[in-house]
Design a protein around this motif. Structure first.
Motif, PDB file in Angstrom:
ATOM      1  N   PRO A 194       0.816  -1.219   0.000  1.00  0.00           N
ATOM      2  CA  PRO A 194       0.000   0.000   0.000  1.00  0.00           C
ATOM      3  C   PRO A 194       0.855   1.278   0.000  1.00  0.00           C
ATOM      4  CG  PRO A 194      -0.904  -1.578   1.547  1.00  0.00           C
ATOM      5  CD  PRO A 194       0.412  -2.137   1.068  1.00  0.00           C
ATOM      6  N   ILE A 195       2.007   1.247   0.654  1.00  0.00           N
ATOM      7  CA  ILE A 195       2.881   2.427   0.659  1.00  0.00           C
ATOM      8  C   ILE A 195       3.439   2.667  -0.744  1.00  0.00           C
ATOM      9  CG2 ILE A 195       5.072   3.357   1.521  1.00  0.00           C
ATOM     10  CD1 ILE A 195       4.415   1.988   4.205  1.00  0.00           C
ATOM     11  N   ALA A 196       3.842   1.606  -1.440  1.00  0.00           N
ATOM     12  CA  ALA A 196       4.338   1.761  -2.810  1.00  0.00           C
ATOM     13  C   ALA A 196       3.232   2.278  -3.732  1.00  0.00           C
ATOM     14  CB  ALA A 196       4.890   0.434  -3.327  1.00  0.00           C
ATOM     15  N   ARG A 197       2.008   1.751  -3.568  1.00  0.00           N
ATOM     16  CA  ARG A 197       0.883   2.258  -4.375  1.00  0.00           C
ATOM     17  C   ARG A 197       0.669   3.740  -4.097  1.00  0.00           C
ATOM     18  NH1 ARG A 197      -1.519  -2.915  -2.930  1.00  0.00           N
ATOM     19  NH2 ARG A 197      -2.726  -1.892  -1.302  1.00  0.00           N
ATOM     20  N   ASN A 198       0.792   4.121  -2.835  1.00  0.00           N
ATOM     21  CA  ASN A 198       0.627   5.510  -2.438  1.00  0.00           C
ATOM     22  C   ASN A 198       1.653   6.395  -3.146  1.00  0.00           C
ATOM     23  OD1 ASN A 198      -0.947   7.103  -0.328  1.00  0.00           O
ATOM     24  ND2 ASN A 198       1.138   7.821  -0.032  1.00  0.00           N
ATOM     25  N   GLU A 199       2.888   5.909  -3.277  1.00  0.00           N
ATOM     26  CA  GLU A 199       3.934   6.684  -3.948  1.00  0.00           C
ATOM     27  C   GLU A 199       3.578   6.933  -5.415  1.00  0.00           C
ATOM     28  OE1 GLU A 199       6.476   8.038  -2.208  1.00  0.00           O
ATOM     29  OE2 GLU A 199       5.585   7.083  -0.465  1.00  0.00           O
TER      30      GLU A 199
END
Length: 124
Positions: free
Chosen positions: A73-78
């Motif tokens: 989810p953090i990578a998607r957020n980026e």
């Protein structure tokens, strides 16, 4: 017909060759709808929701979508924050196209992006 336990080829308890009786048909239909709904949902990031234009691009590129579902989810957020930070519509379109291509290639984060300034560091 013997009852089966464990995984099945259709994910709902029946293999493709087994007959579905009327009492079971409704349950199988509901199972199919649940499976389709869960496959249709594309998750966003920890802070940012998935924008409609990027979601449309992911839906048109199966490999990019597969990578998207695999990253954190953090990578998607980026990715989302990088796309949404574009000031001009042309830049946004280029970022969506470039991002989709990179996801197809299996890249998990946008290159040269310092990170989402909207996410508190150390939380999620």
């Amino acid at each position: 017909m013997q009852s089966r336990r464990g995984p099945s080829s259709d994910g709902c308890g029946l293999s493709s060759g087994e007959q579905r009786f009327p009492a079971i048909a409704g349950a199988a239909l509901r199972c199919d709808k649940v499976r389709m709904a869960s496959e249709a949902h594309i998750p966003g990031g920890v802070v940012h929701d998935l924008p409609a234009d990027f979601e449309q691009s992911l839906n048109h590129h199966a490999q990019a979508l597969a990578t998207w579902r695999d990253i954190t989810p953090i990578a998607r957020n980026e990715w989302i924050c990088w796309i949404e930070s574009a000031k001009k519509p042309e830049t946004r379109r280029k970022r969506i196209a470039w991002g989709t291509e990179n996801l197809i290639e299996g890249k998990r984060r946008p290159c040269c992006w310092p990170g989402c300034p909207h996410r508190e560091k150390g939380k999620g």
